[in-house]
Scaffold this motif. Structure first.
Motif, PDB file in Angstrom:
ATOM      1  N   ILE A  19      11.386  -8.569  -7.954  1.00  0.00           N
ATOM      2  CA  ILE A  19      10.456  -7.457  -7.722  1.00  0.00           C
ATOM      3  C   ILE A  19      10.929  -6.596  -6.559  1.00  0.00           C
ATOM      4  CG2 ILE A  19       8.886  -8.594  -6.114  1.00  0.00           C
ATOM      5  CD1 ILE A  19       7.589  -6.551  -8.957  1.00  0.00           C
ATOM      6  N   GLN A  20      10.754  -5.304  -6.693  1.00  0.00           N
ATOM      7  CA  GLN A  20      11.074  -4.382  -5.608  1.00  0.00           C
ATOM      8  C   GLN A  20       9.767  -3.901  -5.002  1.00  0.00           C
ATOM      9  OE1 GLN A  20      13.608  -1.282  -7.009  1.00  0.00           O
ATOM     10  NE2 GLN A  20      15.292  -2.659  -7.473  1.00  0.00           N
ATOM     11  N   LEU A  21       9.761  -3.653  -3.711  1.00  0.00           N
ATOM     12  CA  LEU A  21       8.537  -3.247  -3.019  1.00  0.00           C
ATOM     13  C   LEU A  21       7.965  -1.952  -3.579  1.00  0.00           C
ATOM     14  CD1 LEU A  21       9.362  -4.153   0.666  1.00  0.00           C
ATOM     15  CD2 LEU A  21       7.944  -5.405  -0.950  1.00  0.00           C
ATOM     16  N   LYS A  22       8.824  -1.050  -4.028  1.00  0.00           N
ATOM     17  CA  LYS A  22       8.325   0.217  -4.574  1.00  0.00           C
ATOM     18  C   LYS A  22       7.523   0.003  -5.850  1.00  0.00           C
ATOM     19  CE  LYS A  22      12.504   1.338  -7.135  1.00  0.00           C
ATOM     20  NZ  LYS A  22      13.564   2.278  -7.335  1.00  0.00           N
ATOM     21  N   ILE A  45       2.294  -9.390   2.862  1.00  0.00           N
ATOM     22  CA  ILE A  45       3.347  -9.777   1.925  1.00  0.00           C
ATOM     23  C   ILE A  45       4.162 -10.884   2.573  1.00  0.00           C
ATOM     24  CG2 ILE A  45       5.376  -9.046   0.628  1.00  0.00           C
ATOM     25  CD1 ILE A  45       4.293  -6.213   0.677  1.00  0.00           C
ATOM     26  N   THR A  46       4.316 -11.987   1.866  1.00  0.00           N
ATOM     27  CA  THR A  46       5.150 -13.083   2.358  1.00  0.00           C
ATOM     28  C   THR A  46       6.237 -13.367   1.326  1.00  0.00           C
ATOM     29  OG1 THR A  46       3.656 -14.723   1.404  1.00  0.00           O
ATOM     30  CG2 THR A  46       3.310 -14.154   3.707  1.00  0.00           C
ATOM     31  N   PHE A  47       7.402 -13.742   1.817  1.00  0.00           N
ATOM     32  CA  PHE A  47       8.527 -14.039   0.937  1.00  0.00           C
ATOM     33  C   PHE A  47       9.105 -15.408   1.271  1.00  0.00           C
ATOM     34  CE2 PHE A  47       8.576  -9.381   0.954  1.00  0.00           C
ATOM     35  CZ  PHE A  47       8.641  -9.132  -0.407  1.00  0.00           C
ATOM     36  N   THR A  53       4.505 -13.437  -2.229  1.00  0.00           N
ATOM     37  CA  THR A  53       3.087 -13.281  -2.503  1.00  0.00           C
ATOM     38  C   THR A  53       2.598 -12.000  -1.852  1.00  0.00           C
ATOM     39  OG1 THR A  53       2.828 -15.683  -2.459  1.00  0.00           O
ATOM     40  CG2 THR A  53       0.826 -14.374  -2.330  1.00  0.00           C
ATOM     41  N   LEU A  54       1.868 -11.211  -2.606  1.00  0.00           N
ATOM     42  CA  LEU A  54       1.202 -10.014  -2.102  1.00  0.00           C
ATOM     43  C   LEU A  54      -0.282 -10.330  -2.052  1.00  0.00           C
ATOM     44  CD1 LEU A  54       0.971  -6.931  -1.447  1.00  0.00           C
ATOM     45  CD2 LEU A  54       0.725  -6.582  -3.906  1.00  0.00           C
ATOM     46  N   ILE A  55      -0.889 -10.163  -0.871  1.00  0.00           N
ATOM     47  CA  ILE A  55      -2.319 -10.410  -0.711  1.00  0.00           C
ATOM     48  C   ILE A  55      -2.970  -9.119  -0.239  1.00  0.00           C
ATOM     49  CG2 ILE A  55      -4.093 -11.740   0.493  1.00  0.00           C
ATOM     50  CD1 ILE A  55      -1.964 -13.950   0.819  1.00  0.00           C
ATOM     51  N   LEU A  56      -3.940  -8.636  -1.006  1.00  0.00           N
ATOM     52  CA  LEU A  56      -4.732  -7.461  -0.665  1.00  0.00           C
ATOM     53  C   LEU A  56      -6.148  -7.944  -0.388  1.00  0.00           C
ATOM     54  CD1 LEU A  56      -3.504  -5.156  -3.546  1.00  0.00           C
ATOM     55  CD2 LEU A  56      -2.792  -5.063  -1.179  1.00  0.00           C
TER      56      LEU A  56
END
Length: 74
Positions: A19-22, A45-47, A53-56
């Motif tokens: 996955i790319q951040l964009k 965002i943790t890698f 993992t993206l947490i909103l």
């Protein structure tokens, strides 16, 4: 669907290493757009080596803000 979106307090998305951040921009923009003015959005965002993992999260803004008058004489 709109009423359900306001009840969601946090969203966690597991990401693979390709996955790319964009690619996450649209997800973040939609989450912010669906968030009421009473809340602010916290993005985390943790890698790791294999995934991420993206947490909103929606965090309630404080009702009152304390303001200090810098022009006030002591």
């Amino acid at each position: 669907m709109k009423k359900i979106n306001h009840k969601i307090k946090s969203l966690s998305i597991e990401l693979d290493k390709s996955i790319q951040l964009k690619d996450l921009n649209n997800v973040i923009k939609k989450f912010k757009k669906d968030t009421d003015d009473k809340y602010e959005v916290k993005i985390s965002i943790t890698f790791s080596f294999e995934s991420g993992t993206l947490i909103l999260s929606r965090i309630r803004k404080p009702y009152l803000k304390l303001v200090k008058n810098i022009n006030e004489k002591k």
